[in-house]
Design a protein around this motif. Structure first.
Motif, PDB file in Angstrom:
ATOM      1  N   ILE A   1       0.837  -1.202   0.000  1.00  0.00           N
ATOM      2  CA  ILE A   1       0.000   0.000   0.000  1.00  0.00           C
ATOM      3  C   ILE A   1       0.872   1.253   0.000  1.00  0.00           C
ATOM      4  O   ILE A   1       0.634   2.206  -0.749  1.00  0.00           O
ATOM      5  CB  ILE A   1      -0.956  -0.011   1.204  1.00  0.00           C
ATOM      6  CG1 ILE A   1      -2.037  -1.085   1.013  1.00  0.00           C
ATOM      7  CG2 ILE A   1      -1.603   1.363   1.398  1.00  0.00           C
ATOM      8  CD1 ILE A   1      -2.942  -1.264   2.208  1.00  0.00           C
ATOM      9  N   ALA A   2       1.913   1.245   0.852  1.00  0.00           N
ATOM     10  CA  ALA A   2       2.816   2.401   0.915  1.00  0.00           C
ATOM     11  C   ALA A   2       3.502   2.626  -0.428  1.00  0.00           C
ATOM     12  O   ALA A   2       3.650   3.769  -0.892  1.00  0.00           O
ATOM     13  CB  ALA A   2       3.855   2.189   2.012  1.00  0.00           C
ATOM     14  N   THR A   3       3.908   1.526  -1.086  1.00  0.00           N
ATOM     15  CA  THR A   3       4.563   1.642  -2.398  1.00  0.00           C
ATOM     16  C   THR A   3       3.603   2.204  -3.436  1.00  0.00           C
ATOM     17  O   THR A   3       3.986   3.045  -4.276  1.00  0.00           O
ATOM     18  CB  THR A   3       5.084   0.263  -2.850  1.00  0.00           C
ATOM     19  OG1 THR A   3       6.003  -0.242  -1.883  1.00  0.00           O
ATOM     20  CG2 THR A   3       5.765   0.357  -4.194  1.00  0.00           C
ATOM     21  N   ALA A   4       2.347   1.736  -3.375  1.00  0.00           N
ATOM     22  CA  ALA A   4       1.342   2.220  -4.333  1.00  0.00           C
ATOM     23  C   ALA A   4       1.086   3.706  -4.145  1.00  0.00           C
ATOM     24  O   ALA A   4       0.945   4.461  -5.135  1.00  0.00           O
ATOM     25  CB  ALA A   4       0.053   1.427  -4.177  1.00  0.00           C
ATOM     26  N   PHE A   5       1.037   4.181  -2.908  1.00  0.00           N
ATOM     27  CA  PHE A   5       0.869   5.615  -2.661  1.00  0.00           C
ATOM     28  C   PHE A   5       2.089   6.381  -3.165  1.00  0.00           C
ATOM     29  O   PHE A   5       1.956   7.470  -3.738  1.00  0.00           O
ATOM     30  CB  PHE A   5       0.666   5.874  -1.169  1.00  0.00           C
ATOM     31  CG  PHE A   5      -0.778   5.848  -0.734  1.00  0.00           C
ATOM     32  CD1 PHE A   5      -1.642   6.880  -1.093  1.00  0.00           C
ATOM     33  CD2 PHE A   5      -1.273   4.812   0.026  1.00  0.00           C
ATOM     34  CE1 PHE A   5      -2.965   6.867  -0.694  1.00  0.00           C
ATOM     35  CE2 PHE A   5      -2.603   4.782   0.430  1.00  0.00           C
ATOM     36  CZ  PHE A   5      -3.454   5.808   0.065  1.00  0.00           C
ATOM     37  N   ALA A   6       3.268   5.792  -2.960  1.00  0.00           N
ATOM     38  CA  ALA A   6       4.486   6.477  -3.392  1.00  0.00           C
ATOM     39  C   ALA A   6       4.504   6.667  -4.904  1.00  0.00           C
ATOM     40  O   ALA A   6       4.999   7.690  -5.407  1.00  0.00           O
ATOM     41  CB  ALA A   6       5.713   5.680  -2.942  1.00  0.00           C
ATOM     42  N   ARG A   7       3.956   5.711  -5.655  1.00  0.00           N
ATOM     43  CA  ARG A   7       3.890   5.856  -7.111  1.00  0.00           C
ATOM     44  C   ARG A   7       2.995   7.028  -7.514  1.00  0.00           C
ATOM     45  O   ARG A   7       3.143   7.590  -8.604  1.00  0.00           O
ATOM     46  CB  ARG A   7       3.380   4.556  -7.736  1.00  0.00           C
ATOM     47  CG  ARG A   7       4.406   3.431  -7.744  1.00  0.00           C
ATOM     48  CD  ARG A   7       4.016   2.359  -8.751  1.00  0.00           C
ATOM     49  NE  ARG A   7       2.777   1.695  -8.370  1.00  0.00           N
ATOM     50  CZ  ARG A   7       2.712   0.559  -7.690  1.00  0.00           C
ATOM     51  NH1 ARG A   7       3.837  -0.038  -7.301  1.00  0.00           N
ATOM     52  NH2 ARG A   7       1.550   0.017  -7.391  1.00  0.00           N
ATOM     53  N   LEU A   8       2.066   7.372  -6.647  1.00  0.00           N
ATOM     54  CA  LEU A   8       1.201   8.528  -6.896  1.00  0.00           C
ATOM     55  C   LEU A   8       1.831   9.828  -6.402  1.00  0.00           C
ATOM     56  O   LEU A   8       1.230  10.906  -6.514  1.00  0.00           O
ATOM     57  CB  LEU A   8      -0.157   8.333  -6.209  1.00  0.00           C
ATOM     58  CG  LEU A   8      -1.009   7.150  -6.679  1.00  0.00           C
ATOM     59  CD1 LEU A   8      -2.253   7.010  -5.801  1.00  0.00           C
ATOM     60  CD2 LEU A   8      -1.424   7.344  -8.144  1.00  0.00           C
ATOM     61  N   GLY A   9       3.034   9.723  -5.841  1.00  0.00           N
ATOM     62  CA  GLY A   9       3.690  10.892  -5.267  1.00  0.00           C
ATOM     63  C   GLY A   9       3.077  11.324  -3.961  1.00  0.00           C
ATOM     64  O   GLY A   9       3.132  12.497  -3.600  1.00  0.00           O
ATOM     65  N   ALA A  10       2.476  10.355  -3.248  1.00  0.00           N
ATOM     66  CA  ALA A  10       1.798  10.672  -1.999  1.00  0.00           C
ATOM     67  C   ALA A  10       2.266   9.719  -0.900  1.00  0.00           C
ATOM     68  O   ALA A  10       2.956   8.722  -1.159  1.00  0.00           O
ATOM     69  CB  ALA A  10       0.280  10.574  -2.174  1.00  0.00           C
TER      70      ALA A  10
END
Length: 307
Positions: free
Chosen positions: A209-218
């Motif tokens: 989940i953290a990685t997926a948010f990071a891909r959004l720049g968040a």
């Protein structure tokens, strides 16, 4: 003393004649006489005595014949019981599972079919967290566990896939997103989230989940952490934030919360079956095979080793 000694003795006792017993047993009279003599020598007492042209049991022989016949009668029963155990039709299986896994309808089907297939197997079920289940497997307190991926990082255990499912958002029913048909992580970048502690590591859901948010720049805004998914739903209902939980928990009804699918195909959570590597127990092998029968997405030979 061997079973053949008991068979020979019982045959002579029943026929009351060594020659007739020898013919029935397809052995020579001298060999039969020698075997009975060896049995008497081992017991240290006479079992038979001659009466005219026949024989009869001594007092010790009568007692021994009763017990020997009981033993011989149980040999087929023991043979059948051993064969049943070797086929996994009898025995005991201790199954561990995590809280969310216990809600999976596919597991319910597996357990129902297991009880129907193997009615003489004793099934015992416990619920615990993944780390505790791994420890219980290693210490042989349970035989098999169903838990969320990733697989335990130990060569002592082996794992197989059982069920993959998406996530849903447990959303307070007064929240603007509560009326949506589906949500994405982009919808949640500014929302407080409620997530369970969970396991860490590259394959752990929290990490993904953290990685997926990071891909959004968040960055995920974690408002509350809980030990269990069901508690996360309760906190969402109380307005602490939006909880991201496995889709199977959308059947858990709570006032004040609605469930909305998370439209993120890469964020699937997998239930796995875990057992000790090389465990030869037939009843365990049968149950693993049954679990794999219910994994419709499994390719042949796709059993995976825990690593």
């Amino acid at each position: 003393m061997e079973l053949r000694h008991l068979r020979y003795f019982c045959a002579v006792a029943e026929d009351g004649h060594v020659t007739r017993a020898a013919e029935r047993l397809h052995v020579s009279q001298s060999a039969l006489t020698q075997q009975i003599k060896a049995l008497e020598d081992e017991l240290g007492t006479a079992l038979l005595r001659r009466v005219g042209r026949g024989i009869e049991l001594t007092e010790a022989g009568a007692v021994f014949w009763h017990e020997a016949q009981s033993i011989l009668d149980r040999v087929p029963i023991a043979t059948f019981a051993a064969q049943e155990a070797a086929r996994g039709l009898t025995g005991r299986l201790a199954i561990g599972m995590t809280e969310t896994v216990s809600f999976a309808s596919r597991l319910t089907l597996v357990m129902r079919e297991a009880r129907e297939r193997w009615p003489r197997v004793e099934f015992s079920l416990i619920q615990a967290r993944s780390n505790d289940l791994v420890l219980a497997l290693e210490e042989r307190l349970i035989d098999i566990a169903l838990m969320r991926a990733p697989a335990p990082m130990t060569e002592k255990l082996r794992s197989w896939p059982f069920l993959s499912e998406g996530l849903v958002g447990a959303i307070p029913d007064t929240h603007p997103l509560a009326t949506r048909q589906a949500i994405t992580l982009a919808d949640l970048t500014d929302e407080p989230l409620v997530l369970p502690h969970g396991r860490s590591g590259p394959g752990a859901m929290r990490t993904r989940i953290a990685t997926a948010f990071a891909r959004l720049g968040a960055t995920a805004k974690i408002a509350q952490e809980t030990p269990e998914y069901v508690m996360a739903i309760n906190l969402a209902a109380a307005g602490f934030g939006i909880a991201l939980v496995p889709a199977v928990l959308s059947g858990v009804r709570r006032d004040g919360v609605v469930y909305c699918p998370l439209a993120e195909p890469d964020l699937l959570t997998e239930i796995i079956v875990v057992a000790r590597a090389g465990d030869p127990a037939p009843v365990l092998g049968n149950f693993v095979a049954l679990c794999l029968e219910h994994d419709a997405t499994r390719a042949p030979g796709s059993g995976t080793k825990a690593s």
